[in-house]
Design an enzyme around this catalytic site. Structure first.
Site, short mmCIF file in Angstrom:
data_model
loop_
_atom_site.label_atom_id
_atom_site.label_comp_id
_atom_site.label_asym_id
_atom_site.label_seq_id
_atom_site.Cartn_x
_atom_site.Cartn_y
_atom_site.Cartn_z
N HIS A 1 9.47 -6.31 3.30
CA HIS A 1 8.10 -5.88 3.63
C HIS A 1 7.32 -7.05 4.24
O HIS A 1 6.70 -6.92 5.29
CB HIS A 1 7.43 -5.38 2.35
CG HIS A 1 6.29 -4.43 2.57
ND1 HIS A 1 5.75 -3.69 1.57
CD2 HIS A 1 5.59 -4.12 3.67
CE1 HIS A 1 4.76 -2.95 2.04
NE2 HIS A 1 4.64 -3.20 3.31
N LEU B 1 -0.67 -4.72 -6.62
CA LEU B 1 0.20 -3.77 -5.92
C LEU B 1 0.36 -4.23 -4.48
O LEU B 1 -0.59 -4.74 -3.88
CB LEU B 1 -0.37 -2.36 -5.96
CG LEU B 1 -0.57 -1.75 -7.36
CD1 LEU B 1 -1.19 -0.36 -7.24
CD2 LEU B 1 0.76 -1.66 -8.09
N GLU B 2 1.54 -4.01 -3.90
CA GLU B 2 1.82 -4.60 -2.60
C GLU B 2 0.98 -4.01 -1.47
O GLU B 2 0.95 -4.57 -0.37
CB GLU B 2 3.31 -4.56 -2.29
CG GLU B 2 3.90 -3.17 -2.14
CD GLU B 2 5.43 -3.23 -2.05
OE1 GLU B 2 6.06 -3.52 -3.06
OE2 GLU B 2 5.98 -3.00 -0.98
N GLY B 3 0.31 -2.91 -1.72
CA GLY B 3 -0.56 -2.35 -0.70
C GLY B 3 -1.82 -3.16 -0.45
O GLY B 3 -2.75 -2.67 0.18
#
Lengths: 316, 252
Positions: A121, B49-51
């Site tokens: 990512h 959170l990766e968002g």
């Protein structure tokens, strides 16, 4: 892999970046996307996906596209199923836990008909960021030691300063970026509420940037809250007004994702595979002159429910 | 009192998250465990959170399905870019990474990409997402999964996310600066890694589980330098909170 960072700069310098009215219809804006383009898709998974513009891209039936996106959701399946792309560069492709993995991706990739090019990512993020910075690569500390290095063009070097092992990821300069934002003015100054995903880097990385906005506002409104502007006008080539333009995906603070829409799409694919996805495209995209007609098919009370849900999630 | 294997894993894992730390959690079981810890014994735990979401309040019964959605972004301390959240991890700010997996091997390497021949896989899984970055960058990483022979393999078909690679010092030699996986929590027990060889060690057993059962469900030799300890039963309070968090069993 060739990293055309000098060419990318020359291309940018050779185009007019003037402060001028860039408003366009979705149809005219997407007409700029040539067959064979690398298209970077803004948003992340089912958040702020530029669905109105992607539907238009499918409607115009481009071929041989390469799509890139940090996390890829069902829009990736639509591009695979329609034959618009056979190559997706991403870190993850699926729907989300309740719907499992992407059946269409599995079918086409396992049979060798399509390529899922997998970076971490952050790896995708650093590729966009390198391009946004105008440099050919960036060093990072992920993917080292993993097998991702065997299937991507990561290079490993010993740091010239410290001798430590580093991963280098090549800049990714997309031909086109397609991004959905909350509001923009006619010049392309764009504001995003909430999480920005990778969109500010994607916008600066791409050669041509097409932005859709929930609303096009007066420049004065942008100037009243300039700290909310995350994409400057000189990075943007076209601005398209697209209310509910990320539906059935979410747009932070404005509307929630329509999980029932996902579920019904996933159901069609489960029962009919590729033909299920193609039927979805025929009914919801090809048969509709514009995205507005697609939205007209959605019961108004459902749209209202998604708006109310977003309001409650963000305000509470 | 009874519990499901998934509830047991989430509860056992949650106990390893200390107060006032920062945890980078994947959705599903890792997030349930992180919220459980925050609710019961670690009120100052910061969940990331990766968002691009730092310090959200997760509301019971409304867990996010992905790391990038509004259910995961209620009353957060910060919303930022995905790349920047990962760079906080790379800088070293995050105490724990918390992951699930499809396959894990005796060195804690994780595969969520390809089953079978890597160049011509039988099954193409969804991919790493942020797992490779989390295991590469967070100071230490806990892995949660159900304990099955098909998951616990001698060597993963594909190293999506690097554990201790080939053991010994190979992780450090690859350029990775953090500890990597330190604990694997399953419905059968707690596994750690041998200090020197970095092979997986059976450290403790879940309630009612015999060591042989763990070995029978593991596709490689688990080291047992000492008799495994005993993990405590879930408490009624832990079970109550888990069931309130995930009332429909969507995430566990």
């Amino acid at each position: 892999m060739t990293i055309d960072f000098i060419q990318a700069r020359q291309d940018l310098e050779s185009t007019d970046r003037a402060l001028e009215d860039k408003t366009s219809t979705a149809s005219d804006a997407i007409a700029r996307v040539a067959d064979g383009s690398h298209v970077a898709v803004g948003g992340c998974l089912y958040s702020r996906t530029p669905m109105a513009l992607l539907f238009e891209l499918l409607r115009q039936d481009r071929r041989d596209l390469v799509l890139s996106r940090c996390l890829t959701c069902y829009e990736g399946e639509l591009f695979l199923a329609s034959g618009a792309t056979r190559h997706i560069t991403t870190s993850w492709m699926g729907f989300g836990a309740p719907w499992g993995s992407s059946k269409i991706m599995r079918q086409l990739v396992e049979s060798g008909e399509a390529v899922l090019e997998e970076w971490s990512h952050l790896g995708i993020g650093m590729r966009y960021r390198a391009a946004a910075m105008g440099v050919p690569f960036l060093p990072m500390l992920s993917m080292l030691g993993s097998d991702l290095v065997d299937h991507t063009d990561i290079r490993q070097i010993d740091c010239p300063f410290t001798g430590e092992r580093l991963a280098l990821v090549p800049a990714l300069f997309p031909d086109v970026a397609i991004i959905h934002v909350h509001r923009a003015d006619i010049y392309g100054n764009a504001q995003i509420d909430g999480y920005r995903h990778m969109d500010t880097d994607v916008a600066c990385a791409a050669r041509t940037v097409i932005v859709s906005a929930e609303e096009i506002v007066e420049p004065e409104q942008i100037q009243r809250e300039p700290d909310r502007t995350v994409i400057p006008h000189f990075a943007v080539d076209a601005v398209v007004e697209a209310p509910m333009g990320a539906y059935p995906h979410e747009c932070y603070g404005l509307y929630d994702a329509d999980f029932e829409h996902f579920a019904s799409y996933a159901d069609r694919v489960r029962h009919h595979g590729l033909e299920g996805a193609r039927a979805y495209i025929a009914e919801n995209i090809t048969a509709m002159p514009t995205f507005a007609e697609f939205l007209d098919q959605v019961p108004p009370d459902a749209l209202e429910r998604h708006r109310r849900s977003a309001y409650e999630l963000v305000r509470s | 009192m009874t519990w499901t294997p998934q509830e047991l894993i989430a509860i056992s894992a949650s106990r390893f998250l200390a107060d006032r730390k920062v945890v980078f959690a994947g959705v599903g079981m890792p997030l349930v465990a992180a919220v459980l810890a925050k609710t019961l014994h670690a009120p100052h735990l910061t969940i990331v959170l990766e968002g691009g979401i730092i310090g959200p309040d997760i509301v019971p019964g409304q867990l996010p399905i992905s790391t990038n959605e509004m259910r995961g972004a209620r009353s957060p301390m910060m919303l930022t870019d995905i790349t920047d959240v990962f760079l906080y991890a790379q800088r070293g700010f995050f105490d724990y990474g918390f992951l699930g997996t499809a396959q894990i091997d005796q060195y804690g390497n994780i595969n969520t990409s390809r089953i079978g021949d890597p160049d011509n896989p039988d099954v193409r899984l969804p991919g790493t997402g942020g797992a490779n970055d989390i295991i590469s960058a967070c100071r230490e990483v806990f892995v949660v999964t159900t304990h099955e022979v098909r998951r616990f393999v001698g060597r993963v078909d594909y190293v999506t996310s690097p554990g201790h690679l080939k053991g010994g010092t190979s992780r450090r030699e690859a350029g990775l600066l953090s500890k990597g996986p330190t604990r694997v929590v399953t419905d059968l027990g707690l596994m750690t890694f041998d200090r020197g060889s970095k092979r997986m060690v059976l450290a403790a057993l879940q309630p009612g589980v015999q060591a042989q059962e763990v070995h029978d469900n593991t596709g490689f030799e688990l080291l047992t330098p000492r008799p495994p300890a005993q993990l405590p039963n879930p408490t009624s309070r832990e079970l109550e909170v888990v069931r309130r968090l995930d009332p429909d069993g969507t995430f566990l």
